[in-house]
Design a protein around this motif. Structure first.
Motif, PDB file in Angstrom:
ATOM      1  N   HIS A 138       1.258  15.962   2.578  1.00 18.30           N
ATOM      2  CA  HIS A 138       2.577  15.934   1.930  1.00 18.30           C
ATOM      3  C   HIS A 138       2.988  14.494   1.603  1.00 18.30           C
ATOM      4  O   HIS A 138       3.551  14.237   0.537  1.00 18.30           O
ATOM      5  CB  HIS A 138       3.606  16.587   2.849  1.00 18.30           C
ATOM      6  CG  HIS A 138       4.966  16.695   2.237  1.00 18.30           C
ATOM      7  ND1 HIS A 138       5.224  17.437   1.112  1.00 18.30           N
ATOM      8  CD2 HIS A 138       6.158  16.130   2.596  1.00 18.30           C
ATOM      9  CE1 HIS A 138       6.501  17.324   0.788  1.00 18.30           C
ATOM     10  NE2 HIS A 138       7.094  16.541   1.674  1.00 18.30           N
ATOM     11  N   ILE A 139       2.690  13.571   2.493  1.00 18.12           N
ATOM     12  CA  ILE A 139       3.039  12.166   2.251  1.00 18.12           C
ATOM     13  C   ILE A 139       2.328  11.657   1.002  1.00 18.12           C
ATOM     14  O   ILE A 139       2.930  10.979   0.161  1.00 18.12           O
ATOM     15  CB  ILE A 139       2.671  11.302   3.473  1.00 18.12           C
ATOM     16  CG1 ILE A 139       3.568  11.655   4.661  1.00 18.12           C
ATOM     17  CG2 ILE A 139       2.790   9.806   3.138  1.00 18.12           C
ATOM     18  CD1 ILE A 139       3.137  11.020   5.971  1.00 18.12           C
ATOM     19  N   ALA A 144       2.593   7.869  -3.962  1.00 19.21           N
ATOM     20  CA  ALA A 144       1.281   7.632  -4.556  1.00 19.21           C
ATOM     21  C   ALA A 144       0.710   6.302  -4.078  1.00 19.21           C
ATOM     22  O   ALA A 144       1.449   5.337  -3.862  1.00 19.21           O
ATOM     23  CB  ALA A 144       1.400   7.624  -6.081  1.00 19.21           C
ATOM     24  N   TYR A 145      -0.613   6.255  -3.928  1.00 16.58           N
ATOM     25  CA  TYR A 145      -1.248   5.001  -3.532  1.00 16.58           C
ATOM     26  C   TYR A 145      -1.255   4.041  -4.721  1.00 16.58           C
ATOM     27  O   TYR A 145      -1.778   4.359  -5.797  1.00 16.58           O
ATOM     28  CB  TYR A 145      -2.679   5.230  -3.050  1.00 16.58           C
ATOM     29  CG  TYR A 145      -3.322   3.966  -2.510  1.00 16.58           C
ATOM     30  CD1 TYR A 145      -3.235   3.651  -1.158  1.00 16.58           C
ATOM     31  CD2 TYR A 145      -3.979   3.077  -3.353  1.00 16.58           C
ATOM     32  CE1 TYR A 145      -3.788   2.485  -0.653  1.00 16.58           C
ATOM     33  CE2 TYR A 145      -4.540   1.914  -2.868  1.00 16.58           C
ATOM     34  CZ  TYR A 145      -4.439   1.624  -1.523  1.00 16.58           C
ATOM     35  OH  TYR A 145      -4.990   0.465  -1.038  1.00 16.58           O
ATOM     36  N   GLN A 168      -0.626   0.880   4.657  1.00 12.95           N
ATOM     37  CA  GLN A 168       0.388   0.517   5.643  1.00 12.95           C
ATOM     38  C   GLN A 168       1.638   1.387   5.489  1.00 12.95           C
ATOM     39  O   GLN A 168       2.193   1.880   6.481  1.00 12.95           O
ATOM     40  CB  GLN A 168       0.755  -0.952   5.483  1.00 12.95           C
ATOM     41  CG  GLN A 168       1.924  -1.398   6.352  1.00 12.95           C
ATOM     42  CD  GLN A 168       2.307  -2.847   6.091  1.00 12.95           C
ATOM     43  OE1 GLN A 168       1.469  -3.729   6.144  1.00 12.95           O
ATOM     44  NE2 GLN A 168       3.575  -3.081   5.792  1.00 12.95           N
ATOM     45  N   ASP A 169       2.081   1.595   4.251  1.00 15.86           N
ATOM     46  CA  ASP A 169       3.268   2.412   4.000  1.00 15.86           C
ATOM     47  C   ASP A 169       3.032   3.866   4.375  1.00 15.86           C
ATOM     48  O   ASP A 169       3.889   4.505   5.005  1.00 15.86           O
ATOM     49  CB  ASP A 169       3.673   2.300   2.523  1.00 15.86           C
ATOM     50  CG  ASP A 169       3.880   0.863   2.090  1.00 15.86           C
ATOM     51  OD1 ASP A 169       4.769   0.200   2.643  1.00 15.86           O
ATOM     52  OD2 ASP A 169       3.130   0.397   1.218  1.00 15.86           O
ATOM     53  N   HIS A 170       1.881   4.400   3.994  1.00 16.40           N
ATOM     54  CA  HIS A 170       1.551   5.781   4.355  1.00 16.40           C
ATOM     55  C   HIS A 170       1.555   5.968   5.868  1.00 16.40           C
ATOM     56  O   HIS A 170       2.070   6.965   6.384  1.00 16.40           O
ATOM     57  CB  HIS A 170       0.169   6.146   3.796  1.00 16.40           C
ATOM     58  CG  HIS A 170       0.162   6.365   2.321  1.00 16.40           C
ATOM     59  ND1 HIS A 170      -0.980   6.254   1.548  1.00 16.40           N
ATOM     60  CD2 HIS A 170       1.154   6.696   1.446  1.00 16.40           C
ATOM     61  CE1 HIS A 170      -0.694   6.520   0.296  1.00 16.40           C
ATOM     62  NE2 HIS A 170       0.596   6.786   0.201  1.00 16.40           N
ATOM     63  N   SER A 222      -3.912   7.715   3.527  1.00 12.39           N
ATOM     64  CA  SER A 222      -4.280   7.266   2.179  1.00 12.39           C
ATOM     65  C   SER A 222      -5.529   7.960   1.664  1.00 12.39           C
ATOM     66  O   SER A 222      -5.665   8.222   0.462  1.00 12.39           O
ATOM     67  CB  SER A 222      -4.482   5.749   2.168  1.00 12.39           C
ATOM     68  OG  SER A 222      -3.280   5.080   2.505  1.00 12.39           O
ATOM     69  N   ASN A 223      -6.479   8.262   2.561  1.00 12.95           N
ATOM     70  CA  ASN A 223      -7.731   8.898   2.150  1.00 12.95           C
ATOM     71  C   ASN A 223      -7.772  10.387   2.433  1.00 12.95           C
ATOM     72  O   ASN A 223      -8.692  11.087   1.983  1.00 12.95           O
ATOM     73  CB  ASN A 223      -8.915   8.206   2.829  1.00 12.95           C
ATOM     74  CG  ASN A 223      -9.173   6.828   2.246  1.00 12.95           C
ATOM     75  OD1 ASN A 223      -9.350   6.675   1.042  1.00 12.95           O
ATOM     76  ND2 ASN A 223      -9.166   5.807   3.086  1.00 12.95           N
ATOM     77  N   GLY A 224      -6.813  10.889   3.212  1.00  7.42           N
ATOM     78  CA  GLY A 224      -6.703  12.323   3.397  1.00  7.42           C
ATOM     79  C   GLY A 224      -7.612  12.947   4.420  1.00  7.42           C
ATOM     80  O   GLY A 224      -7.902  14.145   4.332  1.00  7.42           O
TER      81      GLY A 224
END
Length: 266
Positions: A138-139, A144-145, A168-170, A222-224
């Motif tokens: 969901h994030i 978006a990256y 870092q934000d994710h 970020s990579n899921g």
């Protein structure tokens, strides 16, 4: 898998530095699934003062910038053997209690954005890992990256408002939401071997959540997916500031330019 890492950071100052200190969290942690075969940190333009373990059992080198230096280079390199545990790190070790990892920080403080995230992800009884993977997904759908939209001081709430961010934000959004849901969470800094290249643009960051029975479990938002044997864990903290590879201070008004070169390969 055995990974070879070469990481060089060069700091150039527009005027000589009279006094400065840097804390380096650049030495990987030895764990059951991560064996340090060789590791060395070299410094030019500065001197190592001491090495210690901080409250999170991170290995910290304290560096004094040599008076009058206009350039400091930190080069760390070595080999690390990593086993694939599908992100499972294990139970909390050391002296820090688990409840500390539910405390918000300036970078993870929940507001409207994180509260909305928590509402979107319903806790699944008996399966917190699936719920946390759903949160990660969901994030990525909301933020978006994208590089250049945020910086090291951007909070989780600010990144949600911007709608763009980096690893870092994710991680901060994941940590803040997990804590709001009552799950201890922490930030991890380290290295990731990419499949398509050796040269890396920066170190990597992800999150870990503490779930019953399993202990700490990693989530690379970020990579899921959860970290595997391409990931090297270096430092952990309540947020990026406690796990940053390099932090410090200097006296003077000179401008700073940083050049980074990172290679990670099997």
């Amino acid at each position: 898998m055995i990974l070879t890492i070469n990481h060089t950071s060069t700091y150039r100052y527009s005027a000589p530095v009279n006094y400065g200190l840097q804390q380096l969290r650049l030495t990987p942690k030895a764990r059951k699934s991560q064996k340090i075969l060789a590791w060395q940190v070299d410094v030019t333009g500065g001197e190592k003062q001491l090495q210690f373990h901080d409250q999170h059992e991170n290995i910290v080198d304290l560096i004094r910038i040599s008076p009058g230096s206009s350039e400091v280079t930190v080069h760390c390199h070595g080999q690390v053997e990593v086993q694939n545990t599908h992100g499972v790190v294990g139970q909390q070790a050391g002296h820090v209690p688990l409840w500390l990892f539910q405390r918000p920080t300036a970078l993870t403080l929940p507001g409207e954005g994180i509260t909305a995230m928590a509402r979107e992800v319903e806790p699944e009884i008996g399966d917190p890992v699936s719920m946390l993977h759903s949160l990660s997904e969901h994030i990525r759908g909301v933020v978006a990256y994208a590089t250049g939209a945020t910086d090291a001081d951007t909070s989780a709430e600010q990144a949600i408002t911007i709608g763009k961010g980096v690893c870092q934000d994710h991680a901060h959004i994941f940590i803040g939401t997990a804590r709001l849901l009552g799950i201890p969470a922490r930030y991890v800094s380290g290295y990731l071997m990419m499949n398509d290249r050796i040269e890396q643009e920066a170190t990597h960051g992800w999150a870990e959540a503490h779930v019953p029975d399993l202990g700490w479990v990693g989530f690379d938002v970020s990579n899921g997916y959860s970290p595997d044997d391409r990931y090297v864990r270096v430092a952990t903290g309540l947020d990026y500031r406690e796990a940053a590879p390099v932090s410090g201070m200097r006296m003077g008004s000179s401008d700073e330019q940083m050049l980074v070169s990172i290679q990670v390969q099997q």
